[in-house]
Design a protein around this motif. Structure first.
Motif, PDB file in Angstrom:
ATOM      1  N   PRO A  65       0.832  -1.204   0.000  1.00  0.00           N
ATOM      2  CA  PRO A  65       0.000   0.000   0.000  1.00  0.00           C
ATOM      3  C   PRO A  65       0.864   1.252   0.000  1.00  0.00           C
ATOM      4  CG  PRO A  65      -0.726  -1.584   1.659  1.00  0.00           C
ATOM      5  CD  PRO A  65       0.582  -2.067   1.139  1.00  0.00           C
ATOM      6  N   PRO A  66       0.385   2.336  -0.583  1.00  0.00           N
ATOM      7  CA  PRO A  66       1.224   3.537  -0.691  1.00  0.00           C
ATOM      8  C   PRO A  66       1.430   4.222   0.651  1.00  0.00           C
ATOM      9  CG  PRO A  66      -0.987   3.955  -1.516  1.00  0.00           C
ATOM     10  CD  PRO A  66      -0.903   2.494  -1.258  1.00  0.00           C
ATOM     11  N   TYR A  67       2.580   4.872   0.779  1.00  0.00           N
ATOM     12  CA  TYR A  67       2.912   5.696   1.940  1.00  0.00           C
ATOM     13  C   TYR A  67       2.796   7.161   1.540  1.00  0.00           C
ATOM     14  CZ  TYR A  67       4.895   1.415   3.915  1.00  0.00           C
ATOM     15  OH  TYR A  67       5.063   0.139   4.397  1.00  0.00           O
ATOM     16  N   ASP A  68       2.777   8.024   2.533  1.00  0.00           N
ATOM     17  CA  ASP A  68       2.871   9.449   2.230  1.00  0.00           C
ATOM     18  C   ASP A  68       4.280   9.796   1.770  1.00  0.00           C
ATOM     19  OD1 ASP A  68       0.198  10.238   2.917  1.00  0.00           O
ATOM     20  OD2 ASP A  68       0.736   9.991   5.023  1.00  0.00           O
ATOM     21  N   VAL A  69       5.271   9.274   2.503  1.00  0.00           N
ATOM     22  CA  VAL A  69       6.674   9.588   2.198  1.00  0.00           C
ATOM     23  C   VAL A  69       7.523   8.336   2.369  1.00  0.00           C
ATOM     24  CG1 VAL A  69       8.672  11.037   2.745  1.00  0.00           C
ATOM     25  CG2 VAL A  69       6.357  11.942   3.069  1.00  0.00           C
ATOM     26  N   ILE A  70       8.390   8.083   1.408  1.00  0.00           N
ATOM     27  CA  ILE A  70       9.449   7.087   1.556  1.00  0.00           C
ATOM     28  C   ILE A  70      10.762   7.836   1.753  1.00  0.00           C
ATOM     29  CG2 ILE A  70      10.832   5.331   0.392  1.00  0.00           C
ATOM     30  CD1 ILE A  70       8.286   4.417  -1.028  1.00  0.00           C
ATOM     31  N   ILE A  71      11.516   7.448   2.757  1.00  0.00           N
ATOM     32  CA  ILE A  71      12.844   8.013   3.018  1.00  0.00           C
ATOM     33  C   ILE A  71      13.867   6.924   2.729  1.00  0.00           C
ATOM     34  CG2 ILE A  71      14.381   9.030   4.740  1.00  0.00           C
ATOM     35  CD1 ILE A  71      11.811   9.843   6.296  1.00  0.00           C
ATOM     36  N   VAL A  72      14.744   7.175   1.776  1.00  0.00           N
ATOM     37  CA  VAL A  72      15.790   6.211   1.439  1.00  0.00           C
ATOM     38  C   VAL A  72      17.059   6.621   2.184  1.00  0.00           C
ATOM     39  CG1 VAL A  72      17.173   5.181  -0.388  1.00  0.00           C
ATOM     40  CG2 VAL A  72      14.768   5.742  -0.805  1.00  0.00           C
ATOM     41  N   ALA A 131       3.920  14.445  12.495  1.00  0.00           N
ATOM     42  CA  ALA A 131       2.799  14.987  11.739  1.00  0.00           C
ATOM     43  C   ALA A 131       1.776  13.896  11.397  1.00  0.00           C
ATOM     44  CB  ALA A 131       3.302  15.650  10.461  1.00  0.00           C
ATOM     45  N   ARG A 132       2.002  12.697  11.943  1.00  0.00           N
ATOM     46  CA  ARG A 132       1.104  11.551  11.762  1.00  0.00           C
ATOM     47  C   ARG A 132       0.991  11.120  10.301  1.00  0.00           C
ATOM     48  NH1 ARG A 132      -1.254  10.583  16.659  1.00  0.00           N
ATOM     49  NH2 ARG A 132      -1.304  12.336  18.131  1.00  0.00           N
ATOM     50  N   ARG A 133       2.055  11.314   9.558  1.00  0.00           N
ATOM     51  CA  ARG A 133       2.089  10.862   8.176  1.00  0.00           C
ATOM     52  C   ARG A 133       2.634   9.434   8.092  1.00  0.00           C
ATOM     53  NH1 ARG A 133      -0.828  13.685   4.307  1.00  0.00           N
ATOM     54  NH2 ARG A 133      -0.984  15.860   5.014  1.00  0.00           N
ATOM     55  N   ARG A 134       2.175   8.682   7.089  1.00  0.00           N
ATOM     56  CA  ARG A 134       2.627   7.309   6.887  1.00  0.00           C
ATOM     57  C   ARG A 134       3.999   7.347   6.209  1.00  0.00           C
ATOM     58  NH1 ARG A 134      -1.951   5.571   3.092  1.00  0.00           N
ATOM     59  NH2 ARG A 134      -1.545   7.739   2.509  1.00  0.00           N
ATOM     60  N   VAL A 135       4.989   6.863   6.913  1.00  0.00           N
ATOM     61  CA  VAL A 135       6.383   6.994   6.471  1.00  0.00           C
ATOM     62  C   VAL A 135       7.032   5.617   6.435  1.00  0.00           C
ATOM     63  CG1 VAL A 135       8.630   8.027   6.978  1.00  0.00           C
ATOM     64  CG2 VAL A 135       6.524   9.280   7.520  1.00  0.00           C
ATOM     65  N   ALA A 158       8.693  18.283   3.080  1.00  0.00           N
ATOM     66  CA  ALA A 158       7.904  17.216   2.472  1.00  0.00           C
ATOM     67  C   ALA A 158       6.476  17.241   3.003  1.00  0.00           C
ATOM     68  CB  ALA A 158       8.552  15.863   2.732  1.00  0.00           C
ATOM     69  N   HIS A 159       6.334  17.482   4.313  1.00  0.00           N
ATOM     70  CA  HIS A 159       4.994  17.565   4.896  1.00  0.00           C
ATOM     71  C   HIS A 159       4.221  18.744   4.321  1.00  0.00           C
ATOM     72  CE1 HIS A 159       2.227  18.580   8.432  1.00  0.00           C
ATOM     73  NE2 HIS A 159       1.699  17.550   7.798  1.00  0.00           N
ATOM     74  N   ARG A 160       4.870  19.891   4.216  1.00  0.00           N
ATOM     75  CA  ARG A 160       4.196  21.061   3.657  1.00  0.00           C
ATOM     76  C   ARG A 160       3.766  20.806   2.213  1.00  0.00           C
ATOM     77  NH1 ARG A 160       4.390  25.995   5.995  1.00  0.00           N
ATOM     78  NH2 ARG A 160       4.406  26.993   3.945  1.00  0.00           N
TER      79      ARG A 160
END
Length: 306
Positions: free
Chosen positions: A8-15, A31-35, A294-296
């Motif tokens: 399932p997709p995330y809000d942000v992927i950090i490599v 910020a309660r984002r899916r990371v 990224a959140h903004r």
């Protein structure tokens, strides 16, 4: 795990899950984002026994700082962690898709590149074995601990002049040219003004703690050594995505603006991959900026560097 499974997709992927990536994940988790953090476990400073210059963490083992950061970040329920290497990146209609080394794929609306760089040391026998122990690249990180002793600079290019002119604030400096370059008249005058000694004979090897052995057999015992290594990007993802990459003084650097946005909308870059020089404190600051930006962008729209 099925390698062909599509997550399932995330809000942000950090490599990259070192200091910059962790700091970025902290902001987004709060910020309660899916990371999702994807980490290959190759911190640039893994060879160093102690980290210095980072407020409240001075003198701690780098691995302990990173482990504490990981534990704190994963306390946020929306942050996930994958061990592995991100091999490929591609844009999609909804954001970005990353393929890992096991063949699995993950998607996100935004992508943060925090994979860092790899140091390319000059081919001096014994240097690599002492990297991070008695041979370093950052005077602010390791100069103080040499106790104002004798410091050797092993030249790798004309950039080593920078080390030779900086390091007299930390000790008595000898610049070993080792055939890397020849200072001009103005540079020789600057070296003399700073009290740095010049040694033109070639270096044969490094022995002991930091003893420089020249080709004629003469020896120079040093408290520590400094080298300005060439670097290259540890991850191919920025190039795959078409991010603008500039040639920095030490190697390629991903171009970013003040918010750490790259030239590709929705892609951010933080840490050593996106700056010409860095340390733990810089990486943490970069990561925090990238996370907030990224959140903004998720709230108000994407941005990109010129």
């Amino acid at each position: 795990m099925n390698p062909s499974e599509s997550h399932p997709p995330y809000d942000v992927i950090i490599v990259g899950g070192s200091y910059a990536g962790l700091s970025c994940a902290m902001q987004l988790g709060r910020a309660r984002r899916r990371v999702l953090v994807i980490d290959a476990g190759q911190r640039r400073n893994r060879y160093a026994s102690h980290s210095h210059g980072f407020l409240t963490q001075d003198g701690r083992a780098p691995g302990d700082i990173a482990a504490d950061g990981k534990r704190q970040v994963l306390a946020y329920a929306t942050v996930s962690w994958r061990e592995g290497r991100a091999r490929q990146a591609a844009q999609t209609a909804d954001g970005f898709e990353i393929m890992l080394d096991d063949g699995s794929r993950v998607q996100a609306a935004r992508l943060v590149l925090a994979g860092g760089v790899v140091d390319e040391l000059p081919p001096v026998e014994g240097l690599r074995e002492r990297w991070g122990a008695s041979a370093f690249h950052c005077p602010y990180c390791h100069g103080y601990e040499l106790g104002q002793g004798r410091i050797g600079v092993i030249a790798s290019s004309a950039l080593s002049m920078h080390h030779a002119l900086m390091l007299p604030d930390w000790g008595t400096v000898t610049l070993f040219l080792n055939g890397a370059f020849e200072p001009d008249a103005a540079q020789l005058a600057e070296l003399a003004r700073r009290g740095s000694t010049l040694e033109r004979r070639l270096v044969a090897r490094i022995e002991g703690v930091a003893e420089v052995v020249l080709e004629d057999g003469s020896r120079h015992a040093m408290a520590g050594l400094f080298v300005a290594p060439r670097t290259h990007q540890a991850s191919p993802l920025a190039e795959q995505l078409g991010c603008a990459i500039d040639e920095g003084p030490m190697g390629p650097v991903v171009r970013t603006d003040e918010t750490k946005a790259t030239s590709v909308a929705g892609v951010f870059c933080c840490g050593d991959a996106g700056r010409a020089a860095g340390n733990v404190a810089f990486a943490v600051a970069d990561g925090a900026m990238a996370g907030v930006a990224a959140h903004r962008s998720l709230m108000f729209g994407v941005a990109q560097a010129a």
